[in-house]
Design a protein around this motif. Structure first.
Motif, PDB file in Angstrom:
ATOM      1  N   HIS A 175       0.556  -1.236   0.072  1.00  0.00           N
ATOM      2  CA  HIS A 175       0.105  -0.012  -0.030  1.00  0.00           C
ATOM      3  C   HIS A 175       0.944   1.284   0.052  1.00  0.00           C
ATOM      4  O   HIS A 175       1.952   1.178   0.224  1.00  0.00           O
ATOM      5  N   GLN A 176       0.283   2.358  -0.527  1.00  0.00           N
ATOM      6  CA  GLN A 176       0.764   3.719  -0.369  1.00  0.00           C
ATOM      7  C   GLN A 176       0.196   4.630   0.757  1.00  0.00           C
ATOM      8  O   GLN A 176      -0.800   3.939   1.200  1.00  0.00           O
ATOM      9  N   ARG A 177       0.807   5.554   1.174  1.00  0.00           N
ATOM     10  CA  ARG A 177       0.397   6.563   2.008  1.00  0.00           C
ATOM     11  C   ARG A 177       0.251   7.959   1.482  1.00  0.00           C
ATOM     12  O   ARG A 177       0.644   8.360   0.290  1.00  0.00           O
ATOM     13  N   SER A 191       3.008  -5.060   2.793  1.00  0.00           N
ATOM     14  CA  SER A 191       1.297  -5.512   3.100  1.00  0.00           C
ATOM     15  C   SER A 191       0.908  -5.426   4.288  1.00  0.00           C
ATOM     16  O   SER A 191       1.690  -5.930   5.274  1.00  0.00           O
ATOM     17  N   LEU A 210      -4.977   3.581   3.966  1.00  0.00           N
ATOM     18  CA  LEU A 210      -4.231   2.665   3.181  1.00  0.00           C
ATOM     19  C   LEU A 210      -4.680   2.750   1.493  1.00  0.00           C
ATOM     20  O   LEU A 210      -5.788   2.374   1.367  1.00  0.00           O
ATOM     21  N   ILE A 211      -3.804   3.003   0.716  1.00  0.00           N
ATOM     22  CA  ILE A 211      -4.037   3.300  -0.743  1.00  0.00           C
ATOM     23  C   ILE A 211      -3.262   1.877  -1.329  1.00  0.00           C
ATOM     24  O   ILE A 211      -2.072   2.002  -1.397  1.00  0.00           O
ATOM     25  N   ILE A 212      -4.250   1.162  -2.091  1.00  0.00           N
ATOM     26  CA  ILE A 212      -3.619  -0.145  -2.670  1.00  0.00           C
ATOM     27  C   ILE A 212      -3.729   0.018  -4.105  1.00  0.00           C
ATOM     28  O   ILE A 212      -4.670   0.001  -4.778  1.00  0.00           O
ATOM     29  N   GLN A 239      -8.233  -0.401  -8.181  1.00  0.00           N
ATOM     30  CA  GLN A 239      -7.500   0.363  -7.151  1.00  0.00           C
ATOM     31  C   GLN A 239      -8.706   0.141  -5.723  1.00  0.00           C
ATOM     32  O   GLN A 239      -9.520   0.053  -6.078  1.00  0.00           O
TER      33      GLN A 239
END
Length: 298
Positions: A175-177, A191, A210-212, A239
């Motif tokens: 994930h990104q933030r 993850s 949480l950006i997946i 996404q």
């Protein structure tokens, strides 16, 4: 066109009763035949949203401006749809379709003609939500689209029990933030899922969502294992965002087509990861189906 205080639209079958507001075409309530509430109540002291629609952008932009065809346009977080008033173009006991088209206000933020139809349909214990986006203009139209439903945490019958999100594909995507200004940072973090299962903990959201960006699949289940939960199916929405307010009593599970803006103010919308550019006369549809009271993971 009805004002922001236009009456709610009510749909009902033997299993579910739902309410939709013309403002934002936003789902406002989901109740089942046992009287259980399956949607966050939208307490404005915590977060007033319940299930906003994200169009034509997702999240915040640097300086509150989006770059389109070399020009910058002031745009609110999540775009123009969530605060606009839709008009009802079809309705019966178990379904309705609401429509938003461009006007002078939307063009100041997003310089395109568009049609956004939002259809809600009850099918047993399921609610199917379909957004149809059409480009009636003469120029290619870049956009992102996302759903942002908020479900109670804990769910009915789930108080005091761990709540989890199970991905049907069994994956454990990174994930990104977001950075301090609300833009997406580029780093991909390890993850938070283990063999496709995310055990929810408020500490996960101390640094926001949480950006997946990929790998979440197209189905998941949310709930306390062994108790009624919610199954979600979201084809063509690759996404995924997962978010709550600090210690909020809800969890947002957000299938998207497109990502939030990076910190770079010079990234044009049509080059954003996951963004779609719709040719003149073309359309795309995106369906999220929620089935309530499902007692086992998908």
């Amino acid at each position: 066109m009805p004002g922001i205080d236009a009456p709610m639209i009510s749909l009902r079958n033997d299993a579910l009763a739902v309410e939709i507001a013309p403002r934002g075409a936003e789902l406002q309530a989901v109740h089942d035949a046992q009287g259980r509430d399956w949607l966050w109540s939208g307490d404005p002291a915590i977060w007033a949203g319940r299930s906003p629609l994200l169009f034509p952008v997702i999240g915040k932009h640097p300086g509150g401006q989006v770059l389109i065809d070399g020009a910058r346009y002031p745009i609110k977080s999540h775009g123009v749809a969530r605060t606009a008033t839709f008009r009802t173009i079809a309705q019966d006991a178990t379904s309705c379709t609401l429509r938003l088209t461009e006007d002078e206000e939307t063009r100041t933020a997003y310089p395109f003609a568009f049609i956004l139809d939002m259809t809600y349909r009850l099918e047993g214990a399921s609610l199917a939500m379909t957004a149809r986006i059409e480009n009636p203009g003469a120029a290619p139209m870049p956009f992102c689209f996302g759903y942002h439903p908020a479900f109670p945490w804990p769910l009915p019958d789930g108080a005091g029990r761990p709540h989890r999100i199970h991905l049907a594909n069994g994956a454990s995507p990174g994930h990104q933030r977001l950075n301090a200004d609300g833009q997406r940072a580029p780093d991909l973090h390890p993850s938070a899922f283990v063999d496709g299962v995310l055990t929810l903990d408020h500490a996960l959201f101390a640094a926001d969502a949480l950006i997946i960006p990929e790998g979440a699949g197209s189905r998941c289940w949310y709930g306390a294992e062994g108790h009624p939960g919610i199954a979600l199916a979201f084809a063509d929405l690759p996404q995924l965002g997962i978010w709550t307010k600090p210690n909020g009593p809800f969890i947002c599970i957000e299938p998207w087509h497109g990502l939030t803006s990076p910190a770079d103010p010079d990234e044009p919308l049509d080059q954003r990861e996951g963004a779609i550019t719709l040719p003149p006369g073309a359309e795309r549809s995106f369906t999220l189906t929620a089935t309530f009271g499902v007692e086992r993971p998908v």
